[in-house]
Every structure is written in C-alpha cells, then in structure tokens.
Design a protein around this motif. Structure first.
Motif, mmCIF file in Angstrom:
data_model
loop_
_atom_site.group_PDB
_atom_site.id
_atom_site.type_symbol
_atom_site.label_atom_id
_atom_site.label_comp_id
_atom_site.label_asym_id
_atom_site.label_seq_id
_atom_site.Cartn_x
_atom_site.Cartn_y
_atom_site.Cartn_z
ATOM 1 N N GLU A 104 3.822 -48.315 -8.655
ATOM 2 C CA GLU A 104 3.451 -48.935 -7.973
ATOM 3 C C GLU A 104 1.950 -48.980 -7.026
ATOM 4 O OE1 GLU A 104 6.801 -48.998 -4.563
ATOM 5 O OE2 GLU A 104 7.470 -49.552 -6.626
ATOM 6 N N LYS A 105 0.480 -47.617 -7.338
ATOM 7 C CA LYS A 105 -0.811 -47.746 -7.137
ATOM 8 C C LYS A 105 -0.842 -47.711 -5.294
ATOM 9 C CE LYS A 105 -1.112 -51.375 -10.189
ATOM 10 N NZ LYS A 105 -1.949 -52.002 -10.687
ATOM 11 N N PRO A 106 -0.037 -47.167 -4.954
ATOM 12 C CA PRO A 106 0.301 -46.869 -3.521
ATOM 13 C C PRO A 106 -1.063 -46.486 -2.820
ATOM 14 C CG PRO A 106 0.896 -44.676 -4.579
ATOM 15 C CD PRO A 106 0.684 -45.808 -5.361
ATOM 16 N N ASP A 120 -1.556 -49.801 -1.901
ATOM 17 C CA ASP A 120 -0.657 -50.419 -1.614
ATOM 18 C C ASP A 120 -0.048 -51.716 -1.966
ATOM 19 O OD1 ASP A 120 -0.748 -49.416 1.008
ATOM 20 O OD2 ASP A 120 -2.636 -50.624 1.629
ATOM 21 N N GLY A 121 0.254 -50.928 -3.444
ATOM 22 C CA GLY A 121 0.927 -51.430 -4.385
ATOM 23 C C GLY A 121 2.482 -51.719 -3.820
ATOM 24 N N ARG A 122 2.984 -52.835 -4.280
ATOM 25 C CA ARG A 122 4.797 -52.640 -4.444
ATOM 26 C C ARG A 122 5.172 -52.882 -5.723
ATOM 27 N NH1 ARG A 122 4.005 -54.045 0.772
ATOM 28 N NH2 ARG A 122 3.708 -52.350 2.045
ATOM 29 N N ARG A 160 1.205 -35.157 -13.417
ATOM 30 C CA ARG A 160 1.745 -34.909 -12.114
ATOM 31 C C ARG A 160 2.549 -36.649 -11.028
ATOM 32 N NH1 ARG A 160 -2.290 -38.728 -9.300
ATOM 33 N NH2 ARG A 160 -3.655 -39.369 -11.262
ATOM 34 N N GLY A 161 2.687 -36.352 -10.384
ATOM 35 C CA GLY A 161 2.679 -37.668 -9.665
ATOM 36 C C GLY A 161 1.957 -38.634 -9.019
ATOM 37 N N GLU A 162 2.631 -39.929 -8.987
ATOM 38 C CA GLU A 162 2.232 -40.583 -8.430
ATOM 39 C C GLU A 162 1.347 -40.171 -7.301
ATOM 40 O OE1 GLU A 162 1.391 -45.146 -8.741
ATOM 41 O OE2 GLU A 162 3.066 -44.638 -7.632
ATOM 42 N N PHE A 202 -4.469 -42.159 -2.321
ATOM 43 C CA PHE A 202 -5.079 -41.071 -2.522
ATOM 44 C C PHE A 202 -6.129 -42.026 -1.351
ATOM 45 C CE2 PHE A 202 -4.287 -40.306 -6.069
ATOM 46 C CZ PHE A 202 -5.193 -39.067 -6.164
ATOM 47 N N ALA A 203 -6.940 -41.559 -0.526
ATOM 48 C CA ALA A 203 -7.805 -41.876 0.579
ATOM 49 C C ALA A 203 -8.653 -42.578 0.372
ATOM 50 C CB ALA A 203 -8.145 -40.589 1.608
ATOM 51 N N SER A 204 -9.452 -42.757 -0.744
ATOM 52 C CA SER A 204 -10.496 -43.619 -0.898
ATOM 53 C C SER A 204 -10.348 -43.643 -2.426
ATOM 54 C CB SER A 204 -11.003 -43.369 -0.808
ATOM 55 O OG SER A 204 -12.140 -41.487 -1.379
#
Ligand SMILES: Cc1cc2nc3c(=O)[nH]c(=O)nc-3n(C[C@H](O)[C@H](O)[C@H](O)COP(=O)(O)O)c2cc1C
Ligand SMILES: Nc1ncnc2c1ncn2[C@@H]1O[C@H](COP(=O)(O)OP(=O)(O)O)[C@@H](O)[C@H]1O
Length: 312
Positions: free
Chosen positions: A245-247, A250-252, A281-283, A286-288
């Motif tokens: 979801e591309k966290p 903030d993807g949903r 790896r898991g998704e 990331f902070a940036s």
C-alpha cells in the motif's frame, strides 16, 4: 487445438468416448498436472480423446461464499494449462445452485450420456455431488457397474506433505514464494495490463509498471524478486516487485508494481506476467523519500545477486 465447452448438462452434446479427468483445478498445481498427464497419456494409448471436466465459478463461490478461497488462476490461465497438457476437450460446467444439488449418481449418469467415459482419473480426495457426498468409492462402485475404469492419484508434495490449492494459498499468505513454486511446479504468476499509477516512480529514480492483476490471491505484502515476461521485448526480465500500500506515501490502495532494472520504454497498456521467485523483505514506512530511494537501490542490488545465483 483444444475444444472448450461452456455447456450445462442439458445442452452438452453426446460426443464420447473420452478418457476423463474431473476437478476444480485451481492453480493447476504439480499434482493436477500429473493427473492431466496420466489422462492424456492413457487417452493416446487407448486411441481415445482426453477430456477435462471442470467448474466455473469455483464451487465454493456458490455453496459456501463465506469460505470462498482467493483464486490462484483465472479461467483463461486454467484453460491454457489444460491445453499445455494435451487435453482435447475442456468442459467448463457453469457451477450453479441447481447443479450443486445433483446427486452423485445423477451427475455420473449425465456424464456417461454425454462423454461415455472409458476411464476416469481423479485425485484421491475428490468429492462431488450434493453435499459433496460422492467420493472416490462412489466413483469406483459406479465404474464397476458401467465398465469404466476409475484411477485415483494420491497427490503428494515434494516434501511428503499435502499438495493442494489451499496449501499454496497458505504459502503465498506467508510470502513463501519458493514454497508456492515447489507445490505449483512453477512460480506463482500474476497477469494483467500495465496501468497508470501516481507517476511518482520516475522521479524516485525507479519507474514501476503498475499491474491491474487478474488473479484473486496475492503474495504477502513485501518486496520480491520476480521474473517478468515482456511482450515484444525478448523474453524474461528481472523485476523487483512491491506488493502493498506504499505506507511511505500513506497509501491505502493495494498495488502490485514492478521496477525492471535496465529496461527503458513505455509499458502502459502492455500485458505482463509477473512470476514471483523470492521475497526480499516486508514493506516498510520510511521517514523520507530519500531513505526509500536508498532502500530500493539495495533491493535492486539484492535482486541482481539473487538472479545471478539462481537464474543465470
Ligand atoms: C523494489 C521496490 C520496493 C519498494 N518498497 C517500498 C516500501 O518498502 N515502502 C513503500 O512505502 N513503498 C515502497 N515501494 C513503492 C514506491 O513507494 C513506489 O514505487 C512509488 O511510490 C511510485 O509509485 P507510482 O508507480 O504509483 O508512481 C517500493 C517500490 C519498489 C519498486
Ligand atoms: N525500468 C522500468 N521499469 C518499469 N517501468 C518502466 C521502466 N522504464 C520505463 N517504464 C515505464 O514507466 C512507467 C512507470 O513510471 P512511473 O513514474 O512509476 O509512473 P506510474 O505511477 O504511472 O506507474 C511504466 O508503466 C512503464 O511504462
């Protein structure tokens, strides 16, 4: 060319004799393939044609929608796999409530009128008819009375465990691409057309082909080494595929997107097959964007190393 029927029991023409195999065959895994190969081999030896009788939609969709499995294959993929195993006829019976209520004997009597089976080949756990009350024993008793040999195959995985579509779904839910491939006999494959995403990838330095995938089952969220069949681009290409979801953004929405290292070109509208080989790896969130960029660079390096060790 394999003939394909979508007839129900009322409209199917009488056209036997056939060597017949029966089942839902979701995923057409290694055991299914063995069954299909035995049936086509026997058909050749006996001078008959080989028929596979299958159901669509998946029976669980009709009889137990709350327990409906996520399907591993589209009907088109299933039919292509049947054709690859030299079936002469694929009969896709439209699975309905009415059909599900047929007694095992009624079903077999109709099957006999339509296909005149000389041999029936099924997996040992095969159940059919109302309440799944027909078993291999039912088939054997019916076969003995109707001059039809019934052959059952015990489906076993290479590790000696169960070989079933359910076990493959469980492996994929865990992100175990190698385990799924071992049970399937080939890597798990998503197919679909490349659609537009958020157009962020190219600015990130890693453009990604976003897949409008057609299957229901996905591998667990995460980053995978994949092998991608590109049309008109000469065969297999290394892919790094993110399922998730591309966290970071903030993807949903769940997406399946693949970066193809070294590839340049336009893939919008192209049909791709993405074959899942190995989970890296898991998704992560990331902070940036820079941290994500660095990580994707490492994923690509790891993907090449894996590819060289296993594919080159
Ligand atoms: C190899 C690879 C690994 C990725 N890993 C992550 C991740 O861990 N977390 C995340 O939020 N997005 C991850 N992404 C997704 C990127 O955020 C995504 O490619 C970018 O947002 C571009 O999206 P777009 O194609 O819709 O423009 C990854 C992408 C690739 C190709
Ligand atoms: N190496 C590559 N890997 C993946 N896609 C590529 C590559 N090179 C070019 N493309 C093209 O770029 C598109 C992805 O660019 P991107 O900026 O991620 O946009 P989108 O958000 O629409 O996916 C792909 O759909 C494809 O047509």
């Amino acid at each position: 060319m394999m003939e394909v029927w979508h007839h129900d029991l009322e409209t199917a023409p009488a056209s036997g004799p056939f060597v017949v195999t029966l089942g839902t065959f979701d995923g057409v895994h290694a055991g299914h393939r063995e069954l299909l190969q035995v049936a086509s081999g026997r058909a050749k030896a006996l001078g008959h044609r080989a028929a596979v009788v299958t159901f669509d939609p998946h029976p669980a969709v009709v009889v137990a929608p709350e327990r409906r499995p996520k399907l591993l294959m589209t009907l088109d993929q299933r039919l292509a796999a049947f054709e690859a195993e030299a079936m002469d006829l694929a009969w896709v019976i439209p699975f309905s409530r009415t059909f599900s209520e047929l007694s095992p004997m009624d079903f077999l009597d109709r099957l006999e009128r339509i296909l005149s089976p000389v041999e029936l080949h099924v997996g040992r756990a095969f159940c059919f008819g109302r309440d799944r009350s027909g078993t291999v024993e039912t088939l054997e008793a019916w076969g003995a009375a109707h001059g039809c040999r019934v052959h059952t195959l015990a489906l076993r995985a290479p590790d000696g465990g169960r070989l079933s579509s359910t076990r493959i779904r469980e492996a994929l839910d865990l992100g175990d691409a190698e385990g799924a491939a071992q049970l399937l006999g080939h890597p798990y494959t998503l197919t679909g057309v490349v659609v537009e995403g958020d157009r962020r990838g190219r600015h990130l330095g890693f453009p990604t082909a976003n897949l409008a995938w057609e299957q229901e089952q996905l591998p667990a969220n995460g980053v995978y080494v994949t092998e991608v069949v590109l049309p008109h681009h000469g065969g297999m290409h290394l892919g790094l595929t993110n399922v998730g979801e591309k966290p970071t953004f903030d993807g949903r929405r769940l997406t399946v997107e693949t970066h193809l290292p070294g590839f340049e070109g336009d893939l919008y509208g192209a049909r791709l097959s993405v074959r899942f080989l190995h989970r890296i790896r898991g998704e992560a969130k990331f902070a940036s964007v820079d941290e994500l960029r660095v990580q994707i660079g490492q994923d690509v390096a790891e993907g090449w190393a894996w590819w060289k060790a296993h594919k080159a």
